[in-house]
Design a protein around this motif. Structure first.
Motif, PDB file in Angstrom:
ATOM      1  N   PHE A  66       0.801  -1.226   0.000  1.00  0.00           N
ATOM      2  CA  PHE A  66       0.000   0.000   0.000  1.00  0.00           C
ATOM      3  C   PHE A  66       0.832   1.273   0.000  1.00  0.00           C
ATOM      4  O   PHE A  66       0.308   2.345  -0.309  1.00  0.00           O
ATOM      5  N   THR A  67       2.115   1.195   0.381  1.00  0.00           N
ATOM      6  CA  THR A  67       2.972   2.387   0.350  1.00  0.00           C
ATOM      7  C   THR A  67       4.076   2.269  -0.681  1.00  0.00           C
ATOM      8  O   THR A  67       4.717   3.263  -1.020  1.00  0.00           O
ATOM      9  N   GLY A  68       4.329   1.077  -1.191  1.00  0.00           N
ATOM     10  CA  GLY A  68       5.315   0.898  -2.251  1.00  0.00           C
ATOM     11  C   GLY A  68       6.752   0.880  -1.788  1.00  0.00           C
ATOM     12  O   GLY A  68       7.655   1.171  -2.573  1.00  0.00           O
ATOM     13  N   GLN A  69       7.013   0.546  -0.514  1.00  0.00           N
ATOM     14  CA  GLN A  69       8.384   0.489   0.006  1.00  0.00           C
ATOM     15  C   GLN A  69       8.700  -0.961   0.381  1.00  0.00           C
ATOM     16  O   GLN A  69       8.080  -1.515   1.283  1.00  0.00           O
ATOM     17  N   PHE A  70       9.658  -1.530  -0.313  1.00  0.00           N
ATOM     18  CA  PHE A  70       9.989  -2.927  -0.080  1.00  0.00           C
ATOM     19  C   PHE A  70      11.051  -3.047   1.002  1.00  0.00           C
ATOM     20  O   PHE A  70      11.979  -2.245   1.077  1.00  0.00           O
ATOM     21  N   SER A  71      10.888  -4.076   1.821  1.00  0.00           N
ATOM     22  CA  SER A  71      11.829  -4.351   2.902  1.00  0.00           C
ATOM     23  C   SER A  71      12.305  -5.790   2.787  1.00  0.00           C
ATOM     24  O   SER A  71      11.489  -6.713   2.744  1.00  0.00           O
ATOM     25  N   ILE A  72      13.620  -5.988   2.730  1.00  0.00           N
ATOM     26  CA  ILE A  72      14.190  -7.329   2.677  1.00  0.00           C
ATOM     27  C   ILE A  72      14.827  -7.669   4.024  1.00  0.00           C
ATOM     28  O   ILE A  72      15.552  -8.650   4.141  1.00  0.00           O
ATOM     29  N   ALA A 200      -1.497   6.866  -2.427  1.00  0.00           N
ATOM     30  CA  ALA A 200      -1.063   7.910  -3.361  1.00  0.00           C
ATOM     31  C   ALA A 200       0.459   7.905  -3.511  1.00  0.00           C
ATOM     32  O   ALA A 200       0.984   8.057  -4.618  1.00  0.00           O
ATOM     33  N   ILE A 201       1.172   7.707  -2.404  1.00  0.00           N
ATOM     34  CA  ILE A 201       2.635   7.637  -2.469  1.00  0.00           C
ATOM     35  C   ILE A 201       3.077   6.426  -3.281  1.00  0.00           C
ATOM     36  O   ILE A 201       4.016   6.500  -4.071  1.00  0.00           O
ATOM     37  N   ARG A 202       2.382   5.311  -3.107  1.00  0.00           N
ATOM     38  CA  ARG A 202       2.729   4.105  -3.877  1.00  0.00           C
ATOM     39  C   ARG A 202       2.542   4.334  -5.373  1.00  0.00           C
ATOM     40  O   ARG A 202       3.387   3.945  -6.183  1.00  0.00           O
ATOM     41  N   ASP A 203       1.441   4.981  -5.763  1.00  0.00           N
ATOM     42  CA  ASP A 203       1.147   5.166  -7.182  1.00  0.00           C
ATOM     43  C   ASP A 203       2.066   6.187  -7.831  1.00  0.00           C
ATOM     44  O   ASP A 203       2.527   5.989  -8.954  1.00  0.00           O
ATOM     45  N   SER A 204       2.324   7.298  -7.147  1.00  0.00           N
ATOM     46  CA  SER A 204       3.188   8.335  -7.720  1.00  0.00           C
ATOM     47  C   SER A 204       3.610   9.305  -6.632  1.00  0.00           C
ATOM     48  O   SER A 204       2.774  10.044  -6.097  1.00  0.00           O
ATOM     49  N   GLU A 205       4.884   9.304  -6.299  1.00  0.00           N
ATOM     50  CA  GLU A 205       5.373  10.209  -5.258  1.00  0.00           C
ATOM     51  C   GLU A 205       5.275  11.672  -5.703  1.00  0.00           C
ATOM     52  O   GLU A 205       4.965  12.548  -4.896  1.00  0.00           O
ATOM     53  N   VAL A 206       5.522  11.921  -6.976  1.00  0.00           N
ATOM     54  CA  VAL A 206       5.450  13.294  -7.484  1.00  0.00           C
ATOM     55  C   VAL A 206       4.025  13.827  -7.384  1.00  0.00           C
ATOM     56  O   VAL A 206       3.781  14.945  -6.918  1.00  0.00           O
ATOM     57  N   PHE A 345      -8.297  -8.344 -16.906  1.00  0.00           N
ATOM     58  CA  PHE A 345      -7.341  -8.110 -15.830  1.00  0.00           C
ATOM     59  C   PHE A 345      -5.956  -7.835 -16.399  1.00  0.00           C
ATOM     60  O   PHE A 345      -4.950  -8.237 -15.832  1.00  0.00           O
ATOM     61  N   LYS A 346      -5.902  -7.156 -17.535  1.00  0.00           N
ATOM     62  CA  LYS A 346      -4.618  -6.850 -18.156  1.00  0.00           C
ATOM     63  C   LYS A 346      -3.775  -6.010 -17.208  1.00  0.00           C
ATOM     64  O   LYS A 346      -4.263  -5.074 -16.573  1.00  0.00           O
ATOM     65  N   ARG A 347      -2.488  -6.354 -17.128  1.00  0.00           N
ATOM     66  CA  ARG A 347      -1.600  -5.665 -16.200  1.00  0.00           C
ATOM     67  C   ARG A 347      -1.503  -4.181 -16.550  1.00  0.00           C
ATOM     68  O   ARG A 347      -1.284  -3.788 -17.694  1.00  0.00           O
ATOM     69  N   GLN A 348      -1.669  -3.341 -15.523  1.00  0.00           N
ATOM     70  CA  GLN A 348      -1.631  -1.899 -15.712  1.00  0.00           C
ATOM     71  C   GLN A 348      -0.282  -1.351 -15.272  1.00  0.00           C
ATOM     72  O   GLN A 348       0.365  -1.887 -14.381  1.00  0.00           O
ATOM     73  N   LYS A 349       0.140  -0.251 -15.895  1.00  0.00           N
ATOM     74  CA  LYS A 349       1.380   0.413 -15.485  1.00  0.00           C
ATOM     75  C   LYS A 349       1.131   1.111 -14.158  1.00  0.00           C
ATOM     76  O   LYS A 349       0.118   1.774 -13.968  1.00  0.00           O
ATOM     77  N   SER A 350       2.076   0.967 -13.243  1.00  0.00           N
ATOM     78  CA  SER A 350       1.893   1.497 -11.895  1.00  0.00           C
ATOM     79  C   SER A 350       2.436   2.916 -11.746  1.00  0.00           C
ATOM     80  O   SER A 350       2.393   3.467 -10.659  1.00  0.00           O
TER      81      SER A 350
END
Length: 358
Positions: A66-72, A200-206, A345-350
């Protein structure tokens, strides 16, 4: 096929879309409540692990899905919560207070990781969290006076007042209660302005920044909430095993957690539970199929890692929406049959157009 006609904003943000959802979720809840009478003790223990991992998965889903920040290095937060709970419980602290401290301390550590990570994203953020995971594992192994080092730490069963939760059904109900509360909390958070800011941050930070969303504040908050849920899961994990050691919270555990949310379905609360079921069921399936494989393959030490890697590649290439996405496709297929179209369900650009200018 059901058509939803909404006449108010309250209906649009409701937790349950329609009466059908309420019926099936109510039936699921009833089955979970009756699980101690329906399942053998071994399978009830596996279901308990599913709830614990789902609790951790909800936190990682909030951060990555939901925020688009990956953690390993998310196993580090799991370890912080587990060791905090173990040490405080062994010192005689009340279970609820130790549980709260484990969640809060994990959240504080999440903030300490999230603030320096604000300047990086993508693979660099993954490397930063991976490095943090190595640091925490080394600290747990070297701080022998508190953690017991590589010899490990024994953890007492949870106790609330004079009530000792040392039986499998009692601990299962405790995990079920916390998992339900965490799920309701995440669902309500996602309906709030904070949750919408995360998406909103996940979709586009700008685009998010242009709408007045404070990126640093919300990214740090996402790390804190995700770490708190991981710490909560770690505390339950410590009580379930009653023995913890630093090697239980290594990079392989972090990869398992990331695999859990990717296979379950990024960006969906359902995906955290489906991914947890996958993570618990896969070792069982692998162990049962070893006897049917040639000895050179079935007894190979890296068989489980190989299977996990192949499963991850298959999902990334052919089902990026995960198990929950596959369920949505099957449901839609039967609802619209024979008018289902393959490209629905075609993949959409994120990313948005504004991101292309970077």
């Amino acid at each position: 096929m059901r058509f939803e006609f909404k006449t108010s904003y309250a209906q649009d943000i409701g937790l349950v879309r329609h009466s059908g959802y309420a019926f099936w979720y109510g039936l699921l809840m009833l089955a979970l409540l009756l699980a101690p009478w329906l399942l053998q003790e071994y399978w009830l223990a596996q279901l308990t692990f599913v709830l614990i991992y789902a609790l951790v998965g909800l936190g990682l889903m909030l951060l990555a899905g939901f925020t688009g920040q990956f953690s390993i290095g998310h196993a580090a937060f799991l370890g912080v919560g587990a060791y905090t709970q173990g040490v405080l419980t062994n010192m005689g602290w009340p279970f609820p207070l130790a549980l709260a401290v484990a969640a809060v301390l994990s959240a504080v550590v999440g903030v300490l990781v999230g603030v320096p990570a604000l300047r990086v994203k993508g693979i660099y953020l993954g490397i930063a969290t991976l490095s943090f995971g190595f640091i925490v594992e080394e600290v747990l192994a070297r701080w022998e006076s508190v953690t017991g080092g590589n010899a490990g730490l024994h953890v007492k069963p949870p106790q609330i007042g004079t009530w000792k939760l040392d039986s499998e059904p009692e601990f299962y109900y405790l995990c079920l209660l916390l998992a339900v509360l965490a799920t309701l909390g995440i669902l309500n958070l996602l309906r709030s302005p904070t949750g919408r800011a995360f998406v909103a941050i996940r979709d586009s930070e700008v685009s998010a920044q242009s709408m007045g969303i404070h990126l640093a504040r919300y990214k740090t908050l996402a790390f804190a909430l995700s770490a708190a849920l991981a710490g909560l899961g770690g505390a339950l994990y410590a009580h379930r095993l009653q023995f913890i050691s630093p090697d239980q919270f290594n990079v392989l555990q972090s990869i398992d957690l990331l695999l859990m949310v990717v296979v379950g379905g990024l960006g969906s609360v359902h995906g955290a539970f489906l991914g947890a079921m996958f993570l618990i069921a896969m070792p069982q399936l692998i162990s049962q199929t070893k006897d049917f494989l040639p000895e050179a393959i079935g007894q190979a030490p890296g068989l489980q890692g190989l299977v996990y890697g192949l499963v991850l590649i298959v999902f990334v290439l052919f089902e990026p929406l995960g198990l929950y996405g596959r369920w949505l496709k099957l449901r839609t297929y039967f609802q619209l049959f024979p008018f289902y179209r393959k490209g629905m369900f075609k993949r959409q650009k994120s990313f948005q157009k504004s991101d292309r200018l970077k």
